[in-house]
Scaffold this motif. Structure first.
Motif, PDB file in Angstrom:
ATOM      1  N   ASN A  44       0.835  -1.194   0.000  1.00  0.00           N
ATOM      2  CA  ASN A  44       0.000   0.000   0.000  1.00  0.00           C
ATOM      3  C   ASN A  44       0.876   1.253   0.000  1.00  0.00           C
ATOM      4  O   ASN A  44       1.743   1.419   0.861  1.00  0.00           O
ATOM      5  CB  ASN A  44      -0.900  -0.011   1.248  1.00  0.00           C
ATOM      6  N   LYS A  45       0.643   2.145  -0.969  1.00  0.00           N
ATOM      7  CA  LYS A  45       1.445   3.371  -1.049  1.00  0.00           C
ATOM      8  C   LYS A  45       1.264   4.247   0.181  1.00  0.00           C
ATOM      9  O   LYS A  45       2.171   4.978   0.567  1.00  0.00           O
ATOM     10  CB  LYS A  45       1.069   4.152  -2.303  1.00  0.00           C
ATOM     11  N   GLY A  46       0.093   4.175   0.803  1.00  0.00           N
ATOM     12  CA  GLY A  46      -0.153   4.992   1.990  1.00  0.00           C
ATOM     13  C   GLY A  46       0.680   4.603   3.182  1.00  0.00           C
ATOM     14  O   GLY A  46       0.729   5.345   4.175  1.00  0.00           O
ATOM     15  N   THR A  49       3.129   7.203   4.226  1.00  0.00           N
ATOM     16  CA  THR A  49       2.602   8.510   4.644  1.00  0.00           C
ATOM     17  C   THR A  49       2.562   8.579   6.162  1.00  0.00           C
ATOM     18  O   THR A  49       1.932   7.740   6.801  1.00  0.00           O
ATOM     19  CB  THR A  49       1.189   8.729   4.077  1.00  0.00           C
ATOM     20  N   THR A  56       6.684   5.696   9.890  1.00  0.00           N
ATOM     21  CA  THR A  56       6.076   5.083   8.712  1.00  0.00           C
ATOM     22  C   THR A  56       6.548   3.632   8.626  1.00  0.00           C
ATOM     23  O   THR A  56       7.252   3.146   9.508  1.00  0.00           O
ATOM     24  CB  THR A  56       6.461   5.826   7.417  1.00  0.00           C
ATOM     25  N   GLN A 100      -4.905  10.024   8.646  1.00  0.00           N
ATOM     26  CA  GLN A 100      -3.676   9.268   8.452  1.00  0.00           C
ATOM     27  C   GLN A 100      -3.187   8.753   9.802  1.00  0.00           C
ATOM     28  O   GLN A 100      -2.652   9.515  10.606  1.00  0.00           O
ATOM     29  CB  GLN A 100      -2.602  10.157   7.810  1.00  0.00           C
ATOM     30  N   TRP A 103       2.085   4.400  11.827  1.00  0.00           N
ATOM     31  CA  TRP A 103       2.353   3.070  11.279  1.00  0.00           C
ATOM     32  C   TRP A 103       1.984   1.951  12.263  1.00  0.00           C
ATOM     33  O   TRP A 103       1.373   0.953  11.880  1.00  0.00           O
ATOM     34  CB  TRP A 103       3.821   2.939  10.872  1.00  0.00           C
ATOM     35  N   LYS A 106      -1.661   1.446  12.171  1.00  0.00           N
ATOM     36  CA  LYS A 106      -2.069   0.778  10.925  1.00  0.00           C
ATOM     37  C   LYS A 106      -1.835  -0.726  11.018  1.00  0.00           C
ATOM     38  O   LYS A 106      -2.679  -1.523  10.599  1.00  0.00           O
ATOM     39  CB  LYS A 106      -1.282   1.338   9.736  1.00  0.00           C
ATOM     40  N   GLY A 212      -9.866   6.782   6.844  1.00  0.00           N
ATOM     41  CA  GLY A 212      -8.506   6.402   6.477  1.00  0.00           C
ATOM     42  C   GLY A 212      -7.977   5.251   7.291  1.00  0.00           C
ATOM     43  O   GLY A 212      -6.898   4.722   6.998  1.00  0.00           O
ATOM     44  N   ARG A 538       9.060   4.781  -1.879  1.00  0.00           N
ATOM     45  CA  ARG A 538       7.720   4.850  -2.466  1.00  0.00           C
ATOM     46  C   ARG A 538       7.658   4.203  -3.844  1.00  0.00           C
ATOM     47  O   ARG A 538       6.713   3.507  -4.176  1.00  0.00           O
ATOM     48  CB  ARG A 538       7.266   6.308  -2.575  1.00  0.00           C
TER      49      ARG A 538
END
Length: 597
Positions: A44-46, A49, A56, A100, A103, A106, A212, A538
């Motif tokens: 995932n590119k996010g 972020t 991150t 956002q 990390w 997430k 998000g 990225r």
């Protein structure tokens, strides 16, 4: 420690059998689930972020997992508020809020999502298609295409600010019905109330799921599953009756007269009656003993198809509004929730136009037709036009000719493949012409030549499933490999068997290559086995060094392997970020030198 496949398999079995889920909080101590979650989030590119901190996915290590697990064991894990940003909302002047997370949040949310998804997905309605493995926009549209034949009225449902207005207490009560683990429920409750940071000001969240957040889609589906059950258990049974429509009395009478004319041998009357018969429905279109209601949902957008009078369709809409308000504390958007006559107008769902078409006038049943709305084509053409004429794109002039052609083809392929279910997908021919004019003008401006020269230089003929086609093709050499970018290879042909490429098909649970490299616990730069981390970038283009003839050794290694990750020790990782030359072992140097030769 049980592997991830075993844990999720047991949870999925309990979900499919409708059994309650108990002692689930302890599963958050399983390192294998975090490794699986990491392997998925790495794509995932996010993940690159940052949230409210600088953390991150770059620098991910086994210590990160152990730190999360240690805090969970002592029930000391604290969710960080999300960093709120805003993104443009399509076809609207309003902007959509997006959070956002950090990390670590997430990663933990992805583990929770894996557990909730494994348990709840077997229990969800087949009419729900948003944010589910193996399902997406195309599966929802294909569920409408043929099974909804005969629909008269479409009820286009839209919930006002759905994800921002989900009631926390109702959501937690729904979770408690199936999940009998107070610690896990409390962890979710803390997540919902973690708040968000906007313009350096901390704001509390009184409702809604974290925008998000990785776990937000599954929580929203659990909440809206209550709506699915209401429609399936109340509305559909109340508005479905009769095996078939009654025969039309006028049609039956003419059939009787037609038989008598044929018996008499009256050819003129027979032909006249047969012509009249074809203009009359064979069945009673207003049969009060026949009703059908169908339903489909994708995220917070839903569509109902009703075969009956408009007054009853209005009543169904009122029942939906009352249920959402009284039981889920959500509001139905009056301006967006429309009742559309499918025989005279086009309904809108997931960007498609939906219409009921009767090929033969005497048939009451109608065929469902999916189409590309004209405004979709106009909006798709707009970025390549100025004052109604195709223009070059100045923002791409610093890219290579290969990148420019690949970019244009990727943009056209994305929209054409999404609308491949439409019968009139060929209308994107106008988009293709406009984009091709813009592409050739962009290349001509970059190379300082005429457009006709671009056509002469890059024109070629390619073979497709529908025969040879004229296209533009650019080749590019990189690391002893020949890359080819072709403009015009995406077919503009209806394909009812197509599925979205980005639909999350069920994946294998086995460890991916990145996780195996991390578990090898060896720096790929110097060979050290202490403080191992993963360096992430990225995109591969970030490895390019404009203005510098020589790349650092670590960039050469990543370029040669075409990887966006590199497992390194902390010392080498710090050197990479500081712009210093990290340590390297002799065999690495020899391999790179041999490749250069």
């Amino acid at each position: 420690m049980r592997n991830a496949e075993t844990v999720l398999g047991v949870i999925r079995t309990r979900g499919s059998q409708g059994l309650p889920l108990e002692d689930v909080y302890r599963q958050l101590f399983n390192r294998e689930l975090y490794l699986l979650a990491y392997g998925r989030l790495a794509q995932n590119k996010g993940a690159m972020t940052p949230g409210v901190t600088s953390e991150t996915i770059d620098g991910m290590s086994l210590d990160t997992i152990d730190d999360i697990i240690g805090k969970l064991r002592t029930e000391n894990y604290r969710w960080s508020p999300v960093r709120r940003t805003y993104i443009e909302k399509k076809n609207s002047t309003k902007r959509r809020p997006l959070g956002q997370p950090t990390w670590s949040d997430k990663l933990l949310q992805e583990v929770m999502r894996l557990i909730l998804d494994a348990y709840y997905d077997p229990q969800f309605s087949d009419r729900s298609h948003g944010f589910r493995p193996g399902r997406g926009c195309h599966t929802a549209l294909k569920a409408i295409h043929h099974p909804w034949n005969g629909t008269v009225w479409f009820i286009e449902g839209d919930i006002k600010g759905c994800f921002d207005n989900i009631d926390h207490e109702i959501l937690l009560d729904v979770l408690r019905q199936k999940i009998h683990d107070g610690r896990f429920i409390q962890l979710i409750a803390n997540l919902l109330k973690a708040g968000y940071l906007e313009k350096w000001k901390l704001n509390t969240t009184l409702s809604g799921t974290p925008q998000g957040g990785v776990v937000s889609p599954i929580l929203s589906n659990i909440y809206l599953d209550q709506l699915d059950k209401f429609v399936e258990n109340v509305l559909i049974p109340d508005n479905t009756r009769g095996k078939r429509r009654k025969a039309s009395l006028p049609y039956t009478r003419i059939q009787y007269q037609l038989a008598k004319a044929k018996k008499r041998g009256d050819t003129a009357e027979f032909l006249e009656l047969r012509k009249k018969l074809r203009s009359i429905p064979a069945i009673d279109t207003n049969d009060p003993g026949y009703r059908r209601l169908k339903y489909i949902r994708y995220a917070d957008d839903f569509l109902l198809g009703f075969d009956g009078p408009r007054s009853e369709a209005e009543n169904i809409k009122d029942q939906l509004r009352d249920y959402l308000r009284d039981h889920l504390k959500l509001e139905l958007s009056e301006e967006k929730t429309l009742i559309t006559n499918g025989r005279t107008q086009w309904a809108r769902f997931l960007g498609y136009g939906i219409h009921t078409l009767s090929h033969v006038r005497r048939r009451a049943e109608g065929t469902i037709v999916l189409s590309v709305p004209p405004d979709v084509i106009r909006s798709a053409c707009q970025p390549y036009l100025q004052r109604g004429r195709p223009i070059h794109r100045a923002e791409l002039l610093n890219d290579t000719a290969f990148s420019i052609v690949a970019q244009y083809e990727s943009e056209r392929r994305g929209i054409v493949q999404y609308y491949q279910l439409a019968y009139n997908v060929s209308r994107f021919s106008r988009l293709k012409w406009i984009m091709q004019e813009s592409l050739t003008k962009t290349l001509a401006s970059k190379l300082n030549v005429s457009v006709s020269t671009i056509y002469k230089r890059y024109r070629t003929t390619i073979q497709t499933e529908r025969g040879p086609r004229v296209a533009l093709q650019v080749t590019h050499r990189e690391d002893d490999k020949t890359l080819v970018a072709t403009w015009g290879q995406t077919p503009q042909v209806q394909n009812t068997n197509v599925t979205l490429r980005d639909v999350r098909a069920p994946r294998g649970i086995s460890r991916n290559e990145l996780v195996k490299r991390l578990l090898a616990n060896e720096c790929e730069q110097c060979g050290s086995t202490t403080s191992i981390q993963v360096h992430h970038i990225r995109a591969l283009k970030d490895l390019n060094n404009p203005g510098r003839p020589d790349k650092p050794t670590w960039k050469k290694t990543m370029s040669a392997r075409r990887r966006k990750t590199m497992v390194v020790c902390k010392e080498c990782h710090d050197a990479i970020h500081a712009g210093r030359t990290p340590r390297q072992r002799e065999e690495t140097t020899k391999v790179l030198e041999s490749r250069v030769r």
